[in-house]
Design a protein around this motif. Structure first.
Motif, PDB file in Angstrom:
ATOM      1  N   MET A  47      29.528  65.078  56.015  1.00 26.77           N
ATOM      2  CA  MET A  47      29.554  63.722  56.528  1.00 26.77           C
ATOM      3  C   MET A  47      28.146  63.214  56.829  1.00 26.77           C
ATOM      4  O   MET A  47      27.858  62.034  56.673  1.00 26.77           O
ATOM      5  CB  MET A  47      30.415  63.657  57.791  1.00 26.77           C
ATOM      6  N   GLN A  48      27.289  64.105  57.269  1.00 30.86           N
ATOM      7  CA  GLN A  48      25.914  63.707  57.576  1.00 30.86           C
ATOM      8  C   GLN A  48      25.204  63.215  56.324  1.00 30.86           C
ATOM      9  O   GLN A  48      24.400  62.279  56.368  1.00 30.86           O
ATOM     10  CB  GLN A  48      25.155  64.875  58.204  1.00 30.86           C
ATOM     11  N   GLU A  49      25.516  63.829  55.193  1.00 33.61           N
ATOM     12  CA  GLU A  49      24.929  63.399  53.932  1.00 33.61           C
ATOM     13  C   GLU A  49      25.297  61.945  53.632  1.00 33.61           C
ATOM     14  O   GLU A  49      24.534  61.208  53.025  1.00 33.61           O
ATOM     15  CB  GLU A  49      25.417  64.306  52.794  1.00 33.61           C
ATOM     16  N   GLY A  50      26.508  61.552  54.061  1.00 32.38           N
ATOM     17  CA  GLY A  50      26.963  60.182  53.803  1.00 32.38           C
ATOM     18  C   GLY A  50      26.661  59.227  54.932  1.00 32.38           C
ATOM     19  O   GLY A  50      27.137  58.092  54.921  1.00 32.38           O
ATOM     20  N   GLY A  51      25.900  59.670  55.931  1.00 31.51           N
ATOM     21  CA  GLY A  51      25.523  58.811  57.040  1.00 31.51           C
ATOM     22  C   GLY A  51      26.616  58.598  58.067  1.00 31.51           C
ATOM     23  O   GLY A  51      26.587  57.630  58.823  1.00 31.51           O
ATOM     24  N   VAL A  52      27.604  59.509  58.121  1.00 33.34           N
ATOM     25  CA  VAL A  52      28.697  59.391  59.071  1.00 33.34           C
ATOM     26  C   VAL A  52      28.624  60.535  60.071  1.00 33.34           C
ATOM     27  O   VAL A  52      28.508  61.698  59.694  1.00 33.34           O
ATOM     28  CB  VAL A  52      30.073  59.419  58.361  1.00 33.34           C
ATOM     29  N   ARG A  75      34.696  51.018  61.734  1.00 33.50           N
ATOM     30  CA  ARG A  75      33.438  51.729  61.987  1.00 33.50           C
ATOM     31  C   ARG A  75      33.648  52.974  62.843  1.00 33.50           C
ATOM     32  O   ARG A  75      32.922  53.936  62.717  1.00 33.50           O
ATOM     33  CB  ARG A  75      32.443  50.797  62.668  1.00 33.50           C
ATOM     34  N   HIS A  76      34.636  52.935  63.736  1.00 35.88           N
ATOM     35  CA  HIS A  76      34.880  54.057  64.645  1.00 35.88           C
ATOM     36  C   HIS A  76      36.330  54.505  64.514  1.00 35.88           C
ATOM     37  O   HIS A  76      37.256  53.716  64.715  1.00 35.88           O
ATOM     38  CB  HIS A  76      34.591  53.642  66.094  1.00 35.88           C
ATOM     39  N   LEU A  77      36.524  55.785  64.179  1.00 37.77           N
ATOM     40  CA  LEU A  77      37.863  56.353  64.031  1.00 37.77           C
ATOM     41  C   LEU A  77      37.990  57.559  64.945  1.00 37.77           C
ATOM     42  O   LEU A  77      37.200  58.497  64.866  1.00 37.77           O
ATOM     43  CB  LEU A  77      38.128  56.765  62.580  1.00 37.77           C
ATOM     44  N   GLU A  78      38.976  57.525  65.847  1.00 38.93           N
ATOM     45  CA  GLU A  78      39.195  58.635  66.772  1.00 38.93           C
ATOM     46  C   GLU A  78      40.658  59.054  66.693  1.00 38.93           C
ATOM     47  O   GLU A  78      41.563  58.255  66.934  1.00 38.93           O
ATOM     48  CB  GLU A  78      38.834  58.221  68.197  1.00 38.93           C
ATOM     49  N   LEU A  79      40.879  60.327  66.334  1.00 37.81           N
ATOM     50  CA  LEU A  79      42.229  60.891  66.242  1.00 37.81           C
ATOM     51  C   LEU A  79      42.337  61.977  67.308  1.00 37.81           C
ATOM     52  O   LEU A  79      41.799  63.064  67.151  1.00 37.81           O
ATOM     53  CB  LEU A  79      42.469  61.462  64.843  1.00 37.81           C
ATOM     54  N   ASN A 128      31.101  54.821  60.574  1.00 34.81           N
ATOM     55  CA  ASN A 128      29.895  55.545  60.983  1.00 34.81           C
ATOM     56  C   ASN A 128      30.165  56.634  62.010  1.00 34.81           C
ATOM     57  O   ASN A 128      29.289  57.451  62.275  1.00 34.81           O
ATOM     58  CB  ASN A 128      28.818  54.586  61.519  1.00 34.81           C
ATOM     59  N   THR A 129      31.375  56.675  62.613  1.00 36.70           N
ATOM     60  CA  THR A 129      31.695  57.717  63.581  1.00 36.70           C
ATOM     61  C   THR A 129      33.153  58.140  63.445  1.00 36.70           C
ATOM     62  O   THR A 129      34.043  57.290  63.377  1.00 36.70           O
ATOM     63  CB  THR A 129      31.468  57.229  65.029  1.00 36.70           C
ATOM     64  N   VAL A 130      33.376  59.459  63.424  1.00 36.36           N
ATOM     65  CA  VAL A 130      34.726  60.020  63.413  1.00 36.36           C
ATOM     66  C   VAL A 130      34.827  61.033  64.549  1.00 36.36           C
ATOM     67  O   VAL A 130      33.985  61.926  64.661  1.00 36.36           O
ATOM     68  CB  VAL A 130      35.054  60.726  62.075  1.00 36.36           C
ATOM     69  N   VAL A 131      35.839  60.887  65.402  1.00 37.71           N
ATOM     70  CA  VAL A 131      36.061  61.820  66.502  1.00 37.71           C
ATOM     71  C   VAL A 131      37.430  62.449  66.311  1.00 37.71           C
ATOM     72  O   VAL A 131      38.439  61.750  66.177  1.00 37.71           O
ATOM     73  CB  VAL A 131      36.008  61.106  67.874  1.00 37.71           C
TER      74      VAL A 131
END
Length: 435
Positions: free
Chosen positions: A397-402, A327-331, A365-368
């Protein structure tokens, strides 16, 4: 209009979620409202006593309060004794024995302690501390850091008796293992200092503690003895849920052939049960092969915070998309650039390509991207997104709810001035082949 007494716990819960200093002063103020507020507010205040700048008089006052009010001592759940004793020992070295005794006395009157920052004591009090800690059966979290890293260069010139009285002890792995074995509820362990590890103690290699969370975060420029983390996680192969590592602090022999080999080995053993993983790597000139290892062995991850250097091509996102629960990906440490077909100039990734790969994730739902608080500079050409790409990617990404968050943004007009050297181009080209 009087406030219903049933609302007091809810209000105190809200106060407890505030930053520690603000929560502490608020609880103290609320304790003076009325008798009904006093008991409950003081109970919350002493759950985790907040002492940002400890002094001898403050710590002595805390002990006197706890020893004379058993209901407050029974309320204590968290003690930052490691931080307090390290600071006190540095400003009042001649009072170390008194500080050490206060630590033992405070621990004795707090039977329901659950979270402890390991305290600093003198060598003479080591055995007594081990005995006292053995009686704290409700410990769930241990931080082994500030309290055991006090340097005593001055003690080398003193006789043995004075060293026992004032100097800090060296904790053995076997002693630490034995103490942790006394706490059946221990689930969270932070290793911030290196215990002494012998080569002929079989007990060191069979820790039976079933940890749910392990953090490696040494505060000095040192690395662990070979196999130490594996020893500490020996009994946690089925229980470990949260893992945080500074890869460069693993033993050099475990990462000599490939800078993240030690981490890869640990993930192969313990990755299947993890739901959160955070890594960090000081070496910003070597690319990591962790994405493939993580996708293969950490299939239950919900949160991934990867600080190791990676080449953020669409291929990387394809690999991570195999993590169906993520759900949460941070690179935090990535190369955002690519080289054009002729081998010259810089071509930034196409927002639509990256967005297509990210939208393949089943639960994301979240990418940083990038590191919070890090500001772009002209020599950071290999680690920037331009504003146009950021806007395009965020929109897709907003279109896909992310939700996508990018911390290090380079102004578009600056990007055209970027030049990649032949060495950097070679490194980036090699990195793209890792995946």
């Amino acid at each position: 209009m009087s406030l219903s007494m049933d609302l007091i716990p809810s209000i105190l819960d809200a106060v407890e979620s505030l930053p520690a200093e603000l929560a502490s002063t608020t609880f103290l103020s609320l304790s003076r409202v009325s008798h009904s507020w006093s008991h409950q507010s003081l109970f919350r205040l002493y759950r985790a006593p907040f002492i940002p700048h400890p002094t001898l008089s403050i710590v002595q006052s805390l002990f006197e309060t706890l020893s004379s009010h058993s209901y407050l001592a029974n309320a204590v759940r968290t003690l930052h004794l490691g931080h307090w004793t390290a600071r006190l020992a540095s400003i009042s070295p001649l009072f170390r024995r008194k500080i050490s005794k206060w630590v033992l006395d405070i621990l004795r009157v707090c039977p329901r302690l659950r979270s402890l920052n390991f305290p600093g004591v003198t060598r003479r009090d080591m055995a007594e501390l081990e005995e006292v800690l053995g009686g704290l059966s409700e410990i769930e979290e241990l931080v082994f850091r500030e309290g055991v890293t006090q340097a005593d260069p001055w003690a080398l010139h003193l006789d043995a008796e004075i060293q026992d009285e004032l100097a800090s002890p060296k904790w053995q792995m076997e002693t630490l293992r034995r103490m942790l074995g006394e706490w059946p509820k221990l689930r969270k362990f932070t290793l911030g200092a290196v215990p002494v590890m012998s080569t002929n103690s079989p007990g060191e290699r069979s820790w039976k503690v079933e940890l749910e969370s392990f953090t490696l975060d040494l505060k000095s420029h040192v690395e662990l003895p070979k196999g130490m983390v594996d020893c500490m996680l020996y009994g946690s192969s089925e229980s470990l849920r949260h893992l945080e590592l500074n890869e460069h602090q693993l033993h050099r022999g475990e990462r000599h052939s490939a800078h993240d080999a030690g981490t890869s080995c640990l993930l192969e053993k313990y990755g299947s049960t993890l739901i959160s993983l955070r890594t960090n790597q000081r070496n910003q000139h070597a690319f990591s092969n962790l994405p493939s290892v993580i996708a293969k062995h950490c299939t239950n991850l919900v949160s991934l915070d990867l600080g190791s250097q990676i080449f953020a091509s669409p291929t990387v996102f394809t690999i991570f998309s195999r993590l169906s629960f993520l759900r949460h990906l941070e690179l935090r440490s990535v190369e955002y650039v690519n080289i054009d077909a002729e081998g010259g100039g810089v071509v930034l990734f196409d927002a639509e390509l990256v967005a297509v790969e990210l939208l393949k994730f089943q639960a994301l739902n979240t990418v940083v991207l990038g590191e919070r608080g890090r500001h772009w500079k002209p020599w950071d050409e290999a680690r920037v997104w331009d504003e146009k790409v950021c806007r395009g990617l965020a929109a897709k990404m907003q279109e896909g709810g992310v939700q996508i968050i990018v911390h290090d943004v380079c102004p578009l007009e600056e990007v055209s001035l970027l030049i990649v050297s032949d060495t950097e181009r070679s490194n980036l080209t090699h990195a793209s082949s890792l995946y």
